[in-house]
Design a protein around this motif. Structure first.
Motif, PDB file in Angstrom:
ATOM      1  N   GLU C 129       0.832  -1.207   0.000  1.00  0.00           N
ATOM      2  CA  GLU C 129       0.000   0.000   0.000  1.00  0.00           C
ATOM      3  C   GLU C 129       0.870   1.262   0.000  1.00  0.00           C
ATOM      4  OE1 GLU C 129      -3.711   1.810   2.695  1.00  0.00           O
ATOM      5  OE2 GLU C 129      -2.750  -0.112   3.189  1.00  0.00           O
ATOM      6  N   THR C 130       1.909   1.207   0.793  1.00  0.00           N
ATOM      7  CA  THR C 130       2.811   2.353   0.898  1.00  0.00           C
ATOM      8  C   THR C 130       3.446   2.685  -0.458  1.00  0.00           C
ATOM      9  OG1 THR C 130       3.304   1.714   3.169  1.00  0.00           O
ATOM     10  CG2 THR C 130       4.809   3.283   2.112  1.00  0.00           C
ATOM     11  N   PHE C 131       3.962   1.658  -1.112  1.00  0.00           N
ATOM     12  CA  PHE C 131       4.608   1.896  -2.404  1.00  0.00           C
ATOM     13  C   PHE C 131       3.613   2.407  -3.441  1.00  0.00           C
ATOM     14  CE2 PHE C 131       8.160  -1.039  -1.047  1.00  0.00           C
ATOM     15  CZ  PHE C 131       9.156  -0.070  -1.109  1.00  0.00           C
ATOM     16  N   GLU C 132       2.395   1.933  -3.345  1.00  0.00           N
ATOM     17  CA  GLU C 132       1.374   2.426  -4.273  1.00  0.00           C
ATOM     18  C   GLU C 132       1.086   3.898  -4.024  1.00  0.00           C
ATOM     19  OE1 GLU C 132      -1.913  -0.299  -4.032  1.00  0.00           O
ATOM     20  OE2 GLU C 132      -0.693  -1.890  -4.952  1.00  0.00           O
ATOM     21  N   GLU C 133       0.921   4.242  -2.760  1.00  0.00           N
ATOM     22  CA  GLU C 133       0.649   5.632  -2.407  1.00  0.00           C
ATOM     23  C   GLU C 133       1.766   6.553  -2.869  1.00  0.00           C
ATOM     24  OE1 GLU C 133      -1.817   4.556   1.684  1.00  0.00           O
ATOM     25  OE2 GLU C 133      -0.085   5.903   1.770  1.00  0.00           O
ATOM     26  N   LEU C 134       2.994   6.014  -2.829  1.00  0.00           N
ATOM     27  CA  LEU C 134       4.143   6.832  -3.235  1.00  0.00           C
ATOM     28  C   LEU C 134       4.393   6.769  -4.743  1.00  0.00           C
ATOM     29  CD1 LEU C 134       6.546   5.996  -0.265  1.00  0.00           C
ATOM     30  CD2 LEU C 134       5.346   8.164  -0.658  1.00  0.00           C
ATOM     31  N   ASN C 135       3.477   6.131  -5.459  1.00  0.00           N
ATOM     32  CA  ASN C 135       3.551   6.045  -6.927  1.00  0.00           C
ATOM     33  C   ASN C 135       4.846   5.448  -7.464  1.00  0.00           C
ATOM     34  OD1 ASN C 135       0.980   7.143  -7.490  1.00  0.00           O
ATOM     35  ND2 ASN C 135       1.787   9.160  -6.866  1.00  0.00           N
ATOM     36  N   PHE C 136       5.360   4.430  -6.781  1.00  0.00           N
ATOM     37  CA  PHE C 136       6.514   3.714  -7.325  1.00  0.00           C
ATOM     38  C   PHE C 136       6.087   2.989  -8.596  1.00  0.00           C
ATOM     39  CE2 PHE C 136      10.306   3.529  -4.487  1.00  0.00           C
ATOM     40  CZ  PHE C 136       9.913   4.545  -3.633  1.00  0.00           C
ATOM     41  N   GLU C 137       7.032   2.865  -9.486  1.00  0.00           N
ATOM     42  CA  GLU C 137       6.732   2.319 -10.805  1.00  0.00           C
ATOM     43  C   GLU C 137       6.206   0.882 -10.735  1.00  0.00           C
ATOM     44  OE1 GLU C 137       9.117   1.828 -15.028  1.00  0.00           O
ATOM     45  OE2 GLU C 137      10.008   3.008 -13.403  1.00  0.00           O
ATOM     46  N   ASN C 138       6.903   0.057  -9.941  1.00  0.00           N
ATOM     47  CA  ASN C 138       6.539  -1.357  -9.863  1.00  0.00           C
ATOM     48  C   ASN C 138       6.331  -1.766  -8.399  1.00  0.00           C
ATOM     49  OD1 ASN C 138       6.278  -4.094 -10.052  1.00  0.00           O
ATOM     50  ND2 ASN C 138       7.938  -4.343 -11.558  1.00  0.00           N
ATOM     51  N   PRO C 139       5.203  -1.349  -7.834  1.00  0.00           N
ATOM     52  CA  PRO C 139       5.009  -1.549  -6.388  1.00  0.00           C
ATOM     53  C   PRO C 139       5.088  -3.017  -5.953  1.00  0.00           C
ATOM     54  CG  PRO C 139       2.984  -0.769  -7.436  1.00  0.00           C
ATOM     55  CD  PRO C 139       4.060  -0.683  -8.477  1.00  0.00           C
ATOM     56  N   GLN C 140       4.584  -3.913  -6.788  1.00  0.00           N
ATOM     57  CA  GLN C 140       4.641  -5.333  -6.380  1.00  0.00           C
ATOM     58  C   GLN C 140       6.078  -5.796  -6.165  1.00  0.00           C
ATOM     59  OE1 GLN C 140       2.810  -4.296  -9.037  1.00  0.00           O
ATOM     60  NE2 GLN C 140       0.933  -5.538  -9.287  1.00  0.00           N
ATOM     61  N   MET C 141       6.936  -5.526  -7.162  1.00  0.00           N
ATOM     62  CA  MET C 141       8.317  -5.984  -7.028  1.00  0.00           C
ATOM     63  C   MET C 141       9.031  -5.245  -5.899  1.00  0.00           C
ATOM     64  SD  MET C 141       8.411  -8.451  -9.000  1.00  0.00           S
ATOM     65  CE  MET C 141      10.119  -8.943  -8.865  1.00  0.00           C
ATOM     66  N   GLU C 142       8.751  -3.948  -5.775  1.00  0.00           N
ATOM     67  CA  GLU C 142       9.344  -3.189  -4.669  1.00  0.00           C
ATOM     68  C   GLU C 142       8.971  -3.824  -3.332  1.00  0.00           C
ATOM     69  OE1 GLU C 142      11.527  -0.891  -4.784  1.00  0.00           O
ATOM     70  OE2 GLU C 142      11.298   0.258  -6.649  1.00  0.00           O
ATOM     71  N   THR C 143       7.716  -4.196  -3.232  1.00  0.00           N
ATOM     72  CA  THR C 143       7.246  -4.817  -1.990  1.00  0.00           C
ATOM     73  C   THR C 143       8.001  -6.104  -1.699  1.00  0.00           C
ATOM     74  OG1 THR C 143       5.031  -3.923  -2.333  1.00  0.00           O
ATOM     75  CG2 THR C 143       5.242  -5.803  -0.829  1.00  0.00           C
ATOM     76  N   GLN C 144       8.045  -6.954  -2.722  1.00  0.00           N
ATOM     77  CA  GLN C 144       8.720  -8.239  -2.527  1.00  0.00           C
ATOM     78  C   GLN C 144      10.177  -8.044  -2.115  1.00  0.00           C
ATOM     79  OE1 GLN C 144       8.077 -10.943  -5.837  1.00  0.00           O
ATOM     80  NE2 GLN C 144       9.486 -12.453  -4.936  1.00  0.00           N
ATOM     81  N   LEU C 145      10.823  -7.110  -2.780  1.00  0.00           N
ATOM     82  CA  LEU C 145      12.233  -6.864  -2.467  1.00  0.00           C
ATOM     83  C   LEU C 145      12.410  -6.347  -1.042  1.00  0.00           C
ATOM     84  CD1 LEU C 145      15.188  -6.739  -3.363  1.00  0.00           C
ATOM     85  CD2 LEU C 145      14.760  -4.437  -4.254  1.00  0.00           C
ATOM     86  N   LEU C 146      11.580  -5.391  -0.664  1.00  0.00           N
ATOM     87  CA  LEU C 146      11.734  -4.838   0.681  1.00  0.00           C
ATOM     88  C   LEU C 146      11.421  -5.880   1.751  1.00  0.00           C
ATOM     89  CD1 LEU C 146      12.476  -2.477   2.407  1.00  0.00           C
ATOM     90  CD2 LEU C 146      10.149  -1.591   2.203  1.00  0.00           C
ATOM     91  N   MET C 147      10.441  -6.730   1.455  1.00  0.00           N
ATOM     92  CA  MET C 147      10.150  -7.825   2.394  1.00  0.00           C
ATOM     93  C   MET C 147      11.404  -8.678   2.603  1.00  0.00           C
ATOM     94  SD  MET C 147       6.844  -8.105   3.472  1.00  0.00           S
ATOM     95  CE  MET C 147       6.479  -9.840   3.673  1.00  0.00           C
ATOM     96  N   GLN C 148      12.069  -8.995   1.530  1.00  0.00           N
ATOM     97  CA  GLN C 148      13.298  -9.783   1.619  1.00  0.00           C
ATOM     98  C   GLN C 148      14.344  -9.054   2.456  1.00  0.00           C
ATOM     99  OE1 GLN C 148      14.069 -12.788   0.239  1.00  0.00           O
ATOM    100  NE2 GLN C 148      12.513 -13.163  -1.330  1.00  0.00           N
ATOM    101  N   ILE C 149      14.508  -7.774   2.145  1.00  0.00           N
ATOM    102  CA  ILE C 149      15.514  -6.994   2.859  1.00  0.00           C
ATOM    103  C   ILE C 149      15.214  -6.959   4.353  1.00  0.00           C
ATOM    104  CG2 ILE C 149      16.409  -4.647   3.179  1.00  0.00           C
ATOM    105  CD1 ILE C 149      16.134  -4.296   0.111  1.00  0.00           C
ATOM    106  N   ILE C 150      13.954  -6.718   4.665  1.00  0.00           N
ATOM    107  CA  ILE C 150      13.589  -6.617   6.078  1.00  0.00           C
ATOM    108  C   ILE C 150      13.759  -7.948   6.792  1.00  0.00           C
ATOM    109  CG2 ILE C 150      11.559  -6.364   7.566  1.00  0.00           C
ATOM    110  CD1 ILE C 150      10.902  -3.860   5.957  1.00  0.00           C
ATOM    111  N   ALA C 151      13.345  -9.033   6.111  1.00  0.00           N
ATOM    112  CA  ALA C 151      13.551 -10.359   6.695  1.00  0.00           C
ATOM    113  C   ALA C 151      15.034 -10.577   6.977  1.00  0.00           C
ATOM    114  CB  ALA C 151      13.031 -11.439   5.748  1.00  0.00           C
ATOM    115  N   SER C 152      15.852 -10.189   6.026  1.00  0.00           N
ATOM    116  CA  SER C 152      17.296 -10.362   6.176  1.00  0.00           C
ATOM    117  C   SER C 152      17.826  -9.529   7.340  1.00  0.00           C
ATOM    118  CB  SER C 152      17.979  -9.958   4.875  1.00  0.00           C
ATOM    119  OG  SER C 152      19.342 -10.242   4.934  1.00  0.00           O
ATOM    120  N   PHE C 153      17.308  -8.330   7.491  1.00  0.00           N
ATOM    121  CA  PHE C 153      17.709  -7.493   8.633  1.00  0.00           C
ATOM    122  C   PHE C 153      17.365  -8.172   9.952  1.00  0.00           C
ATOM    123  CE2 PHE C 153      17.569  -3.096   6.310  1.00  0.00           C
ATOM    124  CZ  PHE C 153      18.664  -3.488   5.566  1.00  0.00           C
TER     125      PHE C 153
END
Lengths: 179, 179, 179, 179
Positions: C129-153
DNA sequence: AATGAATGAGTTTTCATTCAT
DNA sequence: CATGAATGAAAACTCATTCAT
């Protein structure tokens, strides 16, 4: 079969007969057999596996005895031997049959193991044939009744409750017109 | 006797009959009776105390039945009733007698409790008297044999192994010249 | 919840985190909690039951944290908070999350328990939802990537392997154009 | 290395990957490898010795892969290959990497063994050099972030949780301006 | 009378490891 | 090199029983 394996079986048989299956711990068996507790499980998988092994040995033994009975050609002699059968069998190995019977009633699941084993049917076959050869009026019912009587004798003998077994045999021989 | 006390006894009887004495935990009894585990011990002292109570009730019940049998004046009728006795008793309360038999063999210490109870002797007295009244040649042996047969019938009935009980009774009535 | 019950949970959590689920015996838990071993089973049924209880507590806690995150109305602030989320959560209760993660990989069956729990989906929803609100080009992929990053953190923090967490957050904030 | 030695290693790897290190007994390994249990200890000293051997093999394999990566001269191609690295490596030998990860978290003492192995440093070196060659603004942080991402990809792939890996790679290639 | 928290000794079973052959 | 019988310590779990409330 290694020496220790045999020892486990012998001690287990003795203790099961003495105290019952449930009241005998694998720990006690191991200790009295001079063996590590783990070995019981290495060889028999579980406490019940140990029991199964004992049961199968018993069934095999009983079948042998029945085979001997079956080999008697004269019907009158065979019926006489049938009446003496419980005491003859038990005297050969009292410990064995004490276990067999005590576990039969101690553990509901085991009742079926015994009942499904071959020897009940085999015994019935022998007795039924005998009564037919002797031209009894109602061989089926005679068979069923004698099976009950013999089963009952087994029980009594196991509990040392039949001192006058010989007298009882004579009494039945008269009833069946064998003397 | 409070309501909960009665409930404990009823459930215990049912579970002992179903799973055997050893395999029934006091915890399970308490749970199924909707009662705290402590209460069992408050009322019956121990698990074995609970069993004792049940056994005594069973013995009393059996004595009552035997008294009824004893009251039959005509010897022939009494012997007929004796042959029907196992089924008559069990049909009144199957769970009770399943416990009696299963624990008898499951737990060695308890065997004696049962055996020392009066009813075996009482039963023997009734049967013996009957055979004497009917002038059987060897009433003692006849008594012993019939006791065995009847005990065996008890066992079979409890394990649901006698579908043709009625036929067996007729067969024995003929043997004993009662018809 | 009695005092001893709470003590069991606290000690178990500590030991599971310290030595892993498999390497922690119920005996040790009981001893360190100053409690009989049986009590663990009375209260939690089994060792796994104890773990389940702990897991559920953890999931509930995590959901609460996510709810707080969700409440941030401004998208930029929410994304900033998301980047700080792993450290914020862990700092509140490091022991808790050490267990959560270590058991996740120690015990194959438990992986699913965690994965089927609500919070993965909830987290994904918030970030997406956040990425969509911020009008990122590819919110789905951004989401998946950030989920990975956060899990890794999460992993790294649990193993005390990220000393420069703050620097990393700044770095990512620049990447996401949040400053 | 005898045939049986190799068989033990292969089966152990498979079982560790399937059920985890702790849940795999030496007995089961021996059985499935068609080998006596004693042989495992003859060859590898202990269960942990067996694991060590496997770990070392894994580390060697990983180093080989990293060497291949390092040999790519063009920085852009090297970074592209780095993004594809997790899937490339795992596809060559999925069982190997399942073990690596599962034991890493299941058994605390072993975590260090892995962590002290050289390949983490080597990987870091490669990525760091690449980002420097490509004149990224903050090569250290870029390196650390990509290490996290790649580690996370490893985990996800091992748990079969990334169906759209190819899409993710494209997405990252765009982010890193590689296309 | 009734509860339920708590106990401790006991149960079966597992498992890495040793050793004689 | 290879076997397999044997061990012993530890594991999870059960259960009858006690006791404060």
């Amino acid at each position: 079969m290694t020496e220790k394996q045999r020892k486990i079986l012998d001690i287990a048989l003795e203790l099961f007969a003495q105290d019952g299956y449930n009241s005998t711990s694998t720990n006690k068996i191991a200790q009295e057999a001079g063996v590590s507790e783990g070995l019981i499980f290495k060889h028999f998988g579980s406490k019940e596996g140990l029991l199964d092994y004992l049961v199968e040995e018993g069934v095999a033994l009983m079948n042998e005895e029945l085979d001997n009975l079956m080999r008697i050609e004269n019907s009158v002699d065979r019926l006489k031997a049938t009446l003496r059968f419980p005491k003859a069998v038990i005297d050969k190995n009292p410990a064995y049959w004490k276990v067999q019977m005590s576990i039969k009633f101690a553990n509901h699941e085991i009742v079926e193991k015994y009942h499904n084993s071959s020897f009940m049917g085999k015994a019935m076959g022998i007795i039924s044939e005998t009564f037919e050869e002797l031209n009894f009026e109602n061989p089926q019912m005679e068979t069923q009744l004698l099976m009950q009587i013999i089963a009952s004798f087994f029980m009594s003998l196991i509990n040392d409750e039949m001192e006058n077994y010989a007298e009882m045999v004579s009494f039945l021989e008269k009833k069946y017109n064998l003397i």
